[in-house]
Design a protein around this motif. Structure first.
Motif, PDB file in Angstrom:
ATOM      1  N   PHE A 224      -2.120  -9.195  -2.751  1.00 36.32           N
ATOM      2  CA  PHE A 224      -2.902 -10.026  -1.818  1.00 36.32           C
ATOM      3  C   PHE A 224      -4.353 -10.071  -2.273  1.00 36.32           C
ATOM      4  O   PHE A 224      -4.970 -11.144  -2.320  1.00 36.32           O
ATOM      5  CB  PHE A 224      -2.797  -9.451  -0.404  1.00 36.32           C
ATOM      6  N   PHE A 225      -4.911  -8.909  -2.632  1.00 32.50           N
ATOM      7  CA  PHE A 225      -6.290  -8.875  -3.117  1.00 32.50           C
ATOM      8  C   PHE A 225      -6.401  -9.537  -4.491  1.00 32.50           C
ATOM      9  O   PHE A 225      -7.424 -10.148  -4.810  1.00 32.50           O
ATOM     10  CB  PHE A 225      -6.787  -7.430  -3.172  1.00 32.50           C
TER      11      PHE A 225
ATOM     12  N   HIS B  41       8.760  -9.816  -4.098  1.00 34.24           N
ATOM     13  CA  HIS B  41       8.478  -8.478  -4.616  1.00 34.24           C
ATOM     14  C   HIS B  41       6.979  -8.229  -4.776  1.00 34.24           C
ATOM     15  O   HIS B  41       6.556  -7.079  -4.926  1.00 34.24           O
ATOM     16  CB  HIS B  41       9.173  -8.271  -5.971  1.00 34.24           C
ATOM     17  N   LEU B  42       6.209  -9.297  -4.767  1.00 35.34           N
ATOM     18  CA  LEU B  42       4.751  -9.161  -4.924  1.00 35.34           C
ATOM     19  C   LEU B  42       4.007  -9.284  -3.595  1.00 35.34           C
ATOM     20  O   LEU B  42       2.786  -9.420  -3.584  1.00 35.34           O
ATOM     21  CB  LEU B  42       4.221 -10.223  -5.898  1.00 35.34           C
ATOM     22  N   GLN B  43       4.745  -9.221  -2.507  1.00 36.75           N
ATOM     23  CA  GLN B  43       4.105  -9.310  -1.185  1.00 36.75           C
ATOM     24  C   GLN B  43       3.578  -7.930  -0.797  1.00 36.75           C
ATOM     25  O   GLN B  43       4.076  -7.270   0.111  1.00 36.75           O
ATOM     26  CB  GLN B  43       5.099  -9.835  -0.148  1.00 36.75           C
ATOM     27  N   LYS B  44       2.578  -7.492  -1.507  1.00 42.13           N
ATOM     28  CA  LYS B  44       1.963  -6.179  -1.296  1.00 42.13           C
ATOM     29  C   LYS B  44       0.447  -6.343  -1.203  1.00 42.13           C
ATOM     30  O   LYS B  44      -0.104  -7.332  -1.710  1.00 42.13           O
ATOM     31  CB  LYS B  44       2.307  -5.235  -2.446  1.00 42.13           C
TER      32      LYS B  44
ATOM     33  N   MET C  54      -2.903   0.348   5.024  1.00 39.46           N
ATOM     34  CA  MET C  54      -3.144  -0.963   4.414  1.00 39.46           C
ATOM     35  C   MET C  54      -2.101  -1.974   4.894  1.00 39.46           C
ATOM     36  O   MET C  54      -1.351  -2.556   4.106  1.00 39.46           O
ATOM     37  CB  MET C  54      -3.114  -0.845   2.890  1.00 39.46           C
ATOM     38  N   ASN C  55      -2.060  -2.191   6.201  1.00 35.34           N
ATOM     39  CA  ASN C  55      -1.145  -3.203   6.730  1.00 35.34           C
ATOM     40  C   ASN C  55      -1.753  -4.593   6.582  1.00 35.34           C
ATOM     41  O   ASN C  55      -2.896  -4.747   6.121  1.00 35.34           O
ATOM     42  CB  ASN C  55      -0.799  -2.910   8.193  1.00 35.34           C
ATOM     43  N   ASP C  56      -1.002  -5.621   6.981  1.00 32.33           N
ATOM     44  CA  ASP C  56      -1.449  -7.002   6.794  1.00 32.33           C
ATOM     45  C   ASP C  56      -2.768  -7.285   7.511  1.00 32.33           C
ATOM     46  O   ASP C  56      -3.653  -7.957   6.970  1.00 32.33           O
ATOM     47  CB  ASP C  56      -0.374  -7.977   7.296  1.00 32.33           C
TER      48      ASP C  56
END
Length: 313
Positions: free
Chosen positions: A60-61, A53-56, A134-136
């Motif tokens: 990441f930042f 759920h935190l893979q945003k 804001m993609n990977d």
């Protein structure tokens, strides 16, 4: 008289003028702060890595930020801890290298806070475009670009710093190799190193701070127009966490590098805030005011308890 034999030149780090008893008390306090800082930031990194759920982009930042905070406090606090118990010396080359490493970390914190504000700006002001913009790949490029610029920014001051001669007492009136206490020992005034560092410090600090404030002006304008009360509340919660970190950090940074004060004692006390205290406050601010992180922590604890029950059976 200048000492040109820089290969054997050593500086004594003055640190804080405290008694042995005071040093032991301060050592205990700051060692506890250091330990909690490292553990808290490792916890955030672990949660983001484990919880889907935190893979945003925001998290990441945040993991980059937590990783940076670990290094910032590790680069300064252990030296301060050692100095509280006994006076320590450091060679000129090691001190300049330490200054360069701390400058890299300081620049990176500015760039990363600016990138995090950009992420929030796009997420709140352009929510439909956010997943595409804001993609990977873009996130990795932004983080990688920030790290690259951080390594390059203080390179000129550090290289020219290594060519300077130093006069008089070789005592650094600080608890680590910061720029101002070091340049005060130089035989040369207004050197390339001094001019370039002061220009870069002001440019990076004020430039990033201005970009962050502009981002949040547009963010707040967008939040106020939101029809949903819960949407406004969630957006404000996320943004106030980031802004709290920004104001604490830049309040101390501007005092030290943009509007330097002549009192070395006061400068050292303010430096303690952004090298020891702020890295501990940041994970607390981001977790206590972030419902997603708290929910992820609960889910992780539940999973660990379930694994424990399975292992017991």
């Amino acid at each position: 008289m200048a000492d040109n034999d820089t290969t054997e030149l050593e500086f004594l780090i003055a640190g804080f003028n405290v008694t042995w008893e005071q040093g032991v008390i301060a050592f205990t306090i700051f060692f506890t702060i250091y330990l909690l800082t490292v553990l808290a930031n490792i916890l955030i990194i672990t949660l983001v890595r484990l919880d889907r759920h935190l893979q945003k982009p925001m998290y990441f930042f945040l993991t980059n930020f937590s990783f940076l905070e670990i290094w910032i406090t590790t680069a300064t606090v252990p030296i301060m801890l050692a100095e509280l118990l006994r006076k320590i010396s450091i060679s000129q080359k090691a001190c300049i290298l330490h200054f360069y490493f701390c400058a890299i970390l300081g620049a990176m914190e500015n760039y990363l806070l600016a990138v995090m504000s950009l992420d929030r700006f796009i997420a709140i002001c352009y929510p439909l475009r956010y997943p595409v913009v804001m993609n990977d790949r873009v996130c990795v490029q932004l983080a990688g670009g920030a790290w690259f610029m951080s390594f390059m920014s203080p390179l000129l001051p550090a290289v020219s710093f290594s060519q300077l001669s130093f006069c008089g007492p070789r005592v650094i009136d600080h608890f680590y190799c910061d720029f101002s206490p070091l340049i005060a020992l130089s035989c040369t005034r207004n050197s390339i190193s001094e001019i370039s560092f002061r220009f870069l410090a002001r440019f990076i600090i004020l430039g990033c701070f201005t970009l962050i404030m502009l981002s949040y002006v547009f963010i707040i304008m967008t939040i106020v127009k939101m029809p949903s009360t819960s949407g406004r509340r969630n957006a404000f919660t996320t943004c106030t966490s980031h802004l709290t970190v920004v104001f604490i950090y830049y309040g101390t940074l501007i005092f030290i590098y943009v509007c330097p004060y002549e009192s070395n004692c006061l400068n050292k006390m303010v430096s303690v805030v952004y090298t020891a205290v702020t890295p501990l406050l940041n994970p607390i601010i981001y977790t206590l005011r972030n419902q997603e992180v708290k929910a992820a922590l609960k889910r992780t604890l539940v999973k660990l308890k379930e694994l424990e029950r399975v292992n017991v059976k």
